[in-house]
Enzyme design. Structure first.
Site, short mmCIF file in Angstrom:
data_model
loop_
_atom_site.label_atom_id
_atom_site.label_comp_id
_atom_site.label_asym_id
_atom_site.label_seq_id
_atom_site.Cartn_x
_atom_site.Cartn_y
_atom_site.Cartn_z
N SER A 204 0.85 -1.19 0.00
CA SER A 204 0.00 0.00 0.00
C SER A 204 0.89 1.24 0.00
O SER A 204 1.57 1.52 0.99
CB SER A 204 -0.89 -0.03 1.24
OG SER A 204 -1.60 1.17 1.34
N HIS A 283 -5.64 3.77 10.78
CA HIS A 283 -6.11 3.71 9.39
C HIS A 283 -7.46 4.39 9.23
O HIS A 283 -7.71 5.04 8.21
CB HIS A 283 -6.15 2.28 8.85
CG HIS A 283 -6.37 2.26 7.37
ND1 HIS A 283 -7.61 2.02 6.80
CD2 HIS A 283 -5.53 2.55 6.34
CE1 HIS A 283 -7.50 2.13 5.49
NE2 HIS A 283 -6.25 2.44 5.17
N HIS A 307 -2.56 0.78 -4.10
CA HIS A 307 -2.22 -0.47 -3.44
C HIS A 307 -2.43 -1.65 -4.37
O HIS A 307 -3.09 -1.54 -5.40
CB HIS A 307 -2.92 -0.63 -2.08
CG HIS A 307 -4.34 -1.08 -2.12
ND1 HIS A 307 -5.23 -0.84 -1.09
CD2 HIS A 307 -5.06 -1.76 -3.03
CE1 HIS A 307 -6.40 -1.38 -1.38
NE2 HIS A 307 -6.33 -1.93 -2.55
C1 HEM Z 1 -8.33 1.60 1.62
C2 HEM Z 1 -6.28 5.78 2.77
C3 HEM Z 1 -2.28 3.38 3.99
C4 HEM Z 1 -4.86 -0.69 4.05
C5 HEM Z 1 -8.07 2.93 1.73
C6 HEM Z 1 -8.88 3.97 1.17
C7 HEM Z 1 -8.34 5.15 1.52
C8 HEM Z 1 -7.15 4.85 2.26
C9 HEM Z 1 -8.85 6.54 1.16
C10 HEM Z 1 -10.14 3.77 0.35
C11 HEM Z 1 -9.76 3.62 -1.09
C12 HEM Z 1 -10.98 3.48 -1.95
O1 HEM Z 1 -11.66 2.45 -1.85
O2 HEM Z 1 -11.24 4.43 -2.70
C13 HEM Z 1 -4.99 5.50 3.16
C14 HEM Z 1 -3.96 6.48 3.36
C15 HEM Z 1 -2.83 5.81 3.69
C16 HEM Z 1 -3.16 4.39 3.70
C17 HEM Z 1 -4.16 7.98 3.21
C18 HEM Z 1 -1.46 6.34 3.99
C19 HEM Z 1 -1.13 7.62 4.03
C20 HEM Z 1 -2.62 2.07 4.13
C21 HEM Z 1 -1.75 1.02 4.53
C22 HEM Z 1 -2.49 -0.14 4.57
C23 HEM Z 1 -3.80 0.19 4.17
C24 HEM Z 1 -0.26 1.19 4.78
C25 HEM Z 1 -2.11 -1.54 4.94
C26 HEM Z 1 -1.00 -2.02 5.29
C27 HEM Z 1 -6.01 -0.43 3.37
C28 HEM Z 1 -6.97 -1.43 2.98
C29 HEM Z 1 -7.97 -0.78 2.28
C30 HEM Z 1 -7.60 0.63 2.24
C31 HEM Z 1 -6.90 -2.92 3.27
C32 HEM Z 1 -9.19 -1.41 1.61
C33 HEM Z 1 -10.37 -1.39 2.54
C34 HEM Z 1 -11.57 -2.01 1.85
O3 HEM Z 1 -11.80 -1.74 0.67
O4 HEM Z 1 -12.27 -2.79 2.51
N1 HEM Z 1 -7.03 3.49 2.39
N2 HEM Z 1 -4.48 4.25 3.40
N3 HEM Z 1 -3.86 1.53 3.91
N4 HEM Z 1 -6.42 0.79 2.92
FE1 HEM Z 1 -5.48 2.50 3.21
#
Ligand code: HEM
Length: 334
Positions: A204, A283, A307
Site C-alpha cells: 500500500s 487507518h 495499493h
Molecule cells: C483503503 C487511505 C495506507 C490498508 C483505503 C482507502 C483510503 C485509504 C482513502 C479507500 C480507497 C478506496 O476504496 O477508494 C490510506 C492512506 C494511507 C493508507 C491515506 C497512507 C497515508 C494504508 C496502509 C495499509 C492500508 C499502509 C495496509 C498495510 C487499506 C486497505 C484498504 C484501504 C486494506 C481497503 C479497505 C476495503 O476496501 O475494505 N485506504 N491508506 N492503507 N487501505 Fe489505506
C-alpha cells in the site's frame, strides 16, 4: 464508470457485492488493466539485512546483475527500512520467472554467498482472479501495474469498506477463507516456511513527490505520523489482529530515498486485513482524511495513493530466509 473486474473475468456470481448497482463513489479511482493473455503474475520480494540505512558496498551487485539478466522481471524497484533493503520484482509470466529463479537463486540464497548478512525471498504468484489494484490518480503506475497495458477508466468498486474484496475477481464466487497455518522448517540458519492456504499480501503506497506548500506540510506532519503509528502497530503487535509481518519501506532510487513509501504486510486472511483497515484508529483516521482530501481535490490530487492486494493458494507462495534476524518475515522467532 467501469467495473474493477475486467469483462473477461466476470463470472456468474454466488456472492454479492457490498454496494448496489447504482452506487457512485465519492471520488475517482482506477485499476491496472492487464492484457487478457496474462493469467498469473509473480511478485518477488528479495531482502538484504544490514546495519544502518545503507547496505554495505557491493552486496547488492549480485541481485542487480540477476535482475538485468535474461528472463529477468518486467519491472522492479527497491526500498528500504528497519535495516533491510528490499528489491521487488514483477513478472507476468510464471514460466519466465521459474527459469530466472533456477538460474539466479543461488546467487542470492545459496550457501556460497553466506557472509553473516541476512538474505530472504518472499515470492507469491497470484492468478489474475486472485489480486486487485487501486490507484487514486493516473499517469504514474507502480508495482504490478507497471506490467499492465494501462490503467482503467474510473471504477465503481471503491470508496467503501469492502471495496478491496469486491475488486478481486475471485470474490464473485469465493469467500477466500484461510486454511491452515504456516509451518516454519528450520535447518541451522536457513528457514523455509510451508505456506497456508489463502494468505494475503498488501503493498500500500504513498507518493507525495508532487505536493508542495500546505499540502506537503499536511501530509508530512498530519498524515505520515499516523501512518507510521499504524505501521509500527502492525510490526510490533500485528499478530493479535492477524498480521503476520509488516514492513514500512521508503523507495530508493540511485541508492537515495525518494518521497514515496509503502507498507507491505502478510496477513492470515483478507478478512483480517479488512478488519484492521476498517477499525484500527490509525487507518480509520487516515482513510477519513484521505476521503475528504480526494473528494475535494478530485483528479488534481497531488498526493498519490495506490495499493495491490493478493490472496494466494499455498502452492503460490514461497518463503526462504538465510541467516536472518529472529522474527524476520514469517520465519518465526526461534
Ligand atoms: C483503503 C487511505 C495506507 C490498508 C483505503 C482507502 C483510503 C485509504 C482513502 C479507500 C480507497 C478506496 O476504496 O477508494 C490510506 C492512506 C494511507 C493508507 C491515506 C497512507 C497515508 C494504508 C496502509 C495499509 C492500508 C499502509 C495496509 C498495510 C487499506 C486497505 C484498504 C484501504 C486494506 C481497503 C479497505 C476495503 O476496501 O475494505 N485506504 N491508506 N492503507 N487501505 Fe489505506
Amino acid at each position: 464508470m467501469e467495473s474493477a473486474i475486467p469483462d473477461h473475468l466476470v463470472t456468474t456470481r454466488t456472492r454479492h457485492r457490498r454496494v448496489p448497482d447504482d452506487y457512485a463513489p465519492p471520488y475517482p479511482s482506477y485499476v491496472a488493466r492487464s492484457a487478457t493473455s496474462v493469467r498469473q503474475v509473480v511478485m518477488a520480494y528479495l531482502g538484504l539485512q544490514h546495519d544502518g540505512d545503507d547496505p554495505p558496498p557491493g552486496l547488492l551487485a549480485p541481485i542487480d546483475a540477476a535482475l538485468a539478466a535474461a528472463d529477468g522481471p518486467g519491472h522492479h524497484d527497491r526500498a528500504r527500512g528497519d535495516g533491510e533493503t528490499v528489491s521487488i520484482a514483477y513478472w507476468d509470466d510464471p514460466e519466465q520467472f521459474d527459469r530466472w529463479w533456477d538460474a539466479h537463486r543461488d546467487s542470492w540464497l545459496g550457501d556460497g554467498v553466506r557472509d553473516g548478512n541476512g538474505r530472504w525471498a518472499e515470492v507469491l504468484r497470484p492468478t489474475v482472479e486472485e489480486h486487485e489494484t487501486l490507484f487514486s490518480s493516473t499517469g504514474r503506475p507502480e508495482g504490478v501495474a507497471v506490467l499492465a497495458e494501462g490503467l482503467s477508466g474510473e471504477v465503481q468498486e471503491h470508496g467503501y469498506w469492502g471495496g478491496m474484496r469486491d475488486r478481486i475477481p475471485l470474490s464473485q464466487t469465493d469467500a477466500m477463507a484461510p486454511v491452515g497455518e504456516p509451518v516454519v522448517e528450520r535447518d541451522g540458519g536457513r528457514v523455509r516456511v510451508r505456506p497456508q492456504h489463502a494468505a494475503c499480501l498488501i503493498r500500500s503506497g504513498q507518493d507525495w513527490t508532487d505536493t508542495d506548500g500546505a499540502e506537503r506540510v499536511m501530509y508530512l506532519e498530519e498524515v505520515e505520523p499516523v501512518l507510521r503509528a499504524g505501521m509500527d502497530f502492525l510490526r510490533d503487535e500485528g499478530s493479535a489482529v492477524g498480521c503476520r509481518t509488516n514492513r514500512y519501506l521508503t523507495v530508493v532510487e540511485d541508492a537515495r530515498p525518494v518521497d514515496r513509501t509503502f507498507g507491505m504486510s502478510w496477513w492470515r486472511s483478507l478478512d483480517a486485513l479488512e478488519r484492521w483497515s476498517e477499525s484500527h484508529p490509525t487507518h480509520v483516521a487516515i482513510f477519513g482524511a484521505a476521503m475528504r482530501y480526494l473528494t475535494t481535490t478530485g483528479p488534481s490530487a497531488r498526493l498519490r495513493l495506490y495499493h495491490e492486494v493478493s490472496v494466494a493458494a499455498a502452492d503460490e507462495q514461497y518463503f526462504e530466509y538465510v541467516d536472518c534476524r529472529p522474527g524476520t518475515g514469517l520465519s518465526g522467532n526461534g
